[in-house]
Design a protein around this motif. Structure first.
Motif, mmCIF file in Angstrom:
data_model
loop_
_atom_site.group_PDB
_atom_site.id
_atom_site.type_symbol
_atom_site.label_atom_id
_atom_site.label_comp_id
_atom_site.label_asym_id
_atom_site.label_seq_id
_atom_site.Cartn_x
_atom_site.Cartn_y
_atom_site.Cartn_z
ATOM 1 N N ILE A 22 0.888 -0.999 -0.263
ATOM 2 C CA ILE A 22 0.005 -0.113 -0.074
ATOM 3 C C ILE A 22 0.865 1.090 -0.019
ATOM 4 O O ILE A 22 0.438 2.237 -0.370
ATOM 5 N N LEU A 23 2.101 1.243 0.499
ATOM 6 C CA LEU A 23 3.017 2.213 0.727
ATOM 7 C C LEU A 23 3.574 2.592 -0.881
ATOM 8 O O LEU A 23 3.614 3.724 -1.258
ATOM 9 N N ILE A 24 3.829 1.553 -1.465
ATOM 10 C CA ILE A 24 4.123 1.572 -2.764
ATOM 11 C C ILE A 24 2.950 2.340 -3.796
ATOM 12 O O ILE A 24 3.278 3.226 -4.513
ATOM 13 N N LYS A 25 1.699 1.893 -3.689
ATOM 14 C CA LYS A 25 0.630 2.393 -4.142
ATOM 15 C C LYS A 25 0.591 3.879 -3.999
ATOM 16 O O LYS A 25 0.333 4.851 -4.964
ATOM 17 N N LYS A 26 0.696 4.353 -2.735
ATOM 18 C CA LYS A 26 0.598 5.847 -2.286
ATOM 19 C C LYS A 26 1.703 6.528 -2.885
ATOM 20 O O LYS A 26 1.870 7.550 -3.365
ATOM 21 N N GLY A 27 2.788 5.967 -3.008
ATOM 22 C CA GLY A 27 4.101 6.726 -3.449
ATOM 23 C C GLY A 27 4.030 6.806 -4.859
ATOM 24 O O GLY A 27 4.457 7.938 -5.389
ATOM 25 N N LEU A 28 3.270 5.957 -5.761
ATOM 26 C CA LEU A 28 3.100 6.213 -6.983
ATOM 27 C C LEU A 28 2.435 7.432 -7.431
ATOM 28 O O LEU A 28 2.310 7.757 -8.629
ATOM 29 N N ASP A 90 -3.971 -4.066 -8.461
ATOM 30 C CA ASP A 90 -4.110 -3.612 -7.137
ATOM 31 C C ASP A 90 -2.905 -3.931 -6.244
ATOM 32 O O ASP A 90 -2.295 -4.781 -6.397
ATOM 33 N N SER A 91 -2.634 -3.243 -5.083
ATOM 34 C CA SER A 91 -1.642 -3.674 -4.294
ATOM 35 C C SER A 91 -1.992 -4.853 -3.588
ATOM 36 O O SER A 91 -1.024 -5.912 -3.417
ATOM 37 N N SER A 92 -3.240 -5.341 -3.109
ATOM 38 C CA SER A 92 -3.475 -6.557 -2.600
ATOM 39 C C SER A 92 -3.422 -7.865 -3.410
ATOM 40 O O SER A 92 -2.922 -8.901 -3.079
ATOM 41 N N ILE A 93 -3.274 -7.641 -4.832
ATOM 42 C CA ILE A 93 -3.243 -8.708 -5.768
ATOM 43 C C ILE A 93 -1.603 -8.935 -5.904
ATOM 44 O O ILE A 93 -1.327 -10.016 -6.059
ATOM 45 N N ALA A 94 -0.811 -7.911 -6.007
ATOM 46 C CA ALA A 94 0.553 -7.894 -5.873
ATOM 47 C C ALA A 94 0.994 -8.732 -4.820
ATOM 48 O O ALA A 94 1.855 -9.373 -4.831
ATOM 49 N N SER A 95 0.485 -8.573 -3.805
ATOM 50 C CA SER A 95 0.886 -9.122 -2.365
ATOM 51 C C SER A 95 0.508 -10.458 -2.567
ATOM 52 O O SER A 95 1.444 -11.618 -2.028
ATOM 53 N N ILE A 96 -0.605 -11.016 -3.014
ATOM 54 C CA ILE A 96 -0.969 -12.398 -3.197
ATOM 55 C C ILE A 96 0.049 -13.096 -4.279
ATOM 56 O O ILE A 96 0.552 -14.166 -3.999
ATOM 57 N N ALA A 257 -1.829 -7.102 3.595
ATOM 58 C CA ALA A 257 -1.983 -6.429 2.322
ATOM 59 C C ALA A 257 -3.296 -6.110 1.834
ATOM 60 O O ALA A 257 -4.011 -5.209 1.367
ATOM 61 N N VAL A 258 -4.125 -7.289 1.875
ATOM 62 C CA VAL A 258 -5.631 -7.184 1.538
ATOM 63 C C VAL A 258 -6.298 -6.431 2.412
ATOM 64 O O VAL A 258 -7.216 -5.420 2.071
ATOM 65 N N PHE A 259 -6.044 -6.316 3.793
ATOM 66 C CA PHE A 259 -6.708 -5.593 4.748
ATOM 67 C C PHE A 259 -6.522 -4.173 4.320
ATOM 68 O O PHE A 259 -7.362 -3.172 4.296
ATOM 69 N N TRP A 260 -5.249 -3.713 4.004
ATOM 70 C CA TRP A 260 -4.896 -2.277 3.581
ATOM 71 C C TRP A 260 -5.733 -2.127 2.439
ATOM 72 O O TRP A 260 -6.104 -0.808 2.158
ATOM 73 N N GLY A 261 -5.504 -2.909 1.527
ATOM 74 C CA GLY A 261 -6.222 -2.580 -0.073
ATOM 75 C C GLY A 261 -7.728 -2.463 0.217
ATOM 76 O O GLY A 261 -8.056 -1.414 -0.523
ATOM 77 N N PHE A 268 -12.156 -6.849 -4.023
ATOM 78 C CA PHE A 268 -11.570 -8.055 -3.724
ATOM 79 C C PHE A 268 -12.680 -8.993 -3.830
ATOM 80 O O PHE A 268 -13.591 -9.064 -2.859
ATOM 81 N N SER A 269 -13.104 -9.858 -4.807
ATOM 82 C CA SER A 269 -14.167 -10.769 -4.776
ATOM 83 C C SER A 269 -13.893 -12.199 -3.917
ATOM 84 O O SER A 269 -12.742 -12.344 -3.596
#
Length: 291
Positions: A22-28, A90-96, A257-261, A268-269
């Motif tokens: 999520i930090l990467i996502k915000k930084g972008l 999404d950041s959550s998908i990247a983490s998975i 990561a999913v929690f933050w996403g 998230f389905s």
């Protein structure tokens, strides 16, 4: 190192690295992928040099090639690959997808480092790959505006992490964890500075952008916790356990990561949840020791 300390390291690393997506996502929002990767490396290098630069002199000349290789595969290239991936997925998908690290550790351990694999581990790899395909296909369906081909950047990064883990275990087992990490960043901070300059980061319009300050703050957090502190902890964990146990930090990271996403409004389905469970089952089977 006792088992309880190993698990403590594993949980702390999961919390730190699970939050890094999520930090990467915000930084972008304020940085390009190349700028983000370079800034992350430079900030981390500065932190590490302050606390451990004197460790450099303990690295033998013959060990430097492995220190450089682990710096490139464990930090340099993945920093840019994840940044590019999160411009589209999404950041959550990247983490998975990052959960593929233990599977790739086993595949590369067998193919390159001649480490034997059990039938259960092969089954785990196969199940994990099925879950990955399901996750990517379903993500592309519920997020048609996102280019899920960018998931390949994450998969390539997991291959590099797997190479890094095997190299650490085989060639740098007896080197102090902080020494490895400082050596890694001494090797890669120069290329990172060159990359940052080449992006036009120091132009007036970039430096005066309103989005730059919050982006740099997120990178400071990511550099201090997600890279500097976490890399030292991870190197200690690899030395004190097996490569596959160390890489199983990816069991818990997706939960964080999913929690933050989801908090940040990412979709998230249920099917993505099922796909995640399939991947983690595969990782578990691959990680579990045979009789």
């Amino acid at each position: 190192m006792s088992n309880s300390i190993k698990w403590l390291y594993l949980v702390v690393l999961s919390l730190i690295w699970g939050s890094s997506f999520i930090l990467i996502k915000k930084g972008l929002i304020g940085l390009t992928p190349m700028q983000l990767g370079a800034v992350r490396i430079i900030f981390t290098g500065i932190f590490l040099f302050v606390i451990g630069f004197n460790k450099i002199k303990t690295i033998k000349i013959v060990e430097w090639k492995w220190v450089i290789l682990t710096g490139l595969t464990g930090t340099f290239f993945p920093a840019f690959l994840f940044a590019y991936a999160e411009t589209e997925i999404d950041s959550s998908i990247a983490s998975i997808l990052n959960s593929l690290v233990p599977l790739n550790t086993i595949i590369l351990g067998f193919a390159v480092f001649k480490i034997k694999s059990t039938k259960r581990q092969v089954l785990g790899v196969f199940i994990g790959l099925i879950g990955t395909i399901m996750l990517i296909m379903n993500g592309a369906t519920i997020n048609p505006n996102q280019n899920y081909l960018y998931a390949a950047f994450v998969i390539l990064a997991t291959l590099m992490y797997a190479i890094n883990i095997n190299l650490l275990k085989r060639y740098l087992q007896n080197m102090h964890a902080l020494t490895i990490t400082v050596g890694n960043f001494l090797a890669i901070i120069g290329p990172a500075i060159i990359v940052l300059i080449s992006t036009g980061f120091f132009k007036t319009e970039v430096l005066t952008s309103e989005a730059l300050k919050p982006a740099l703050f997120y990178m400071l957090l990511l550099a201090l916790f997600g890279t500097a502190i976490a890399k030292v902890l991870f190197n200690k964990l690899v030395q004190a356990s097996s490569p596959v146990f160390a890489s199983s930090v990816t069991y818990l990271m997706p939960i964080v990561a999913v929690f933050w996403g989801v908090l940040d409004g990412e979709k998230f389905s249920l099917l993505q949840g099922v796909s995640t469970i399939i991947i983690l089952v595969g990782v578990y089977l691959a990680h579990r020791k045979g009789n």
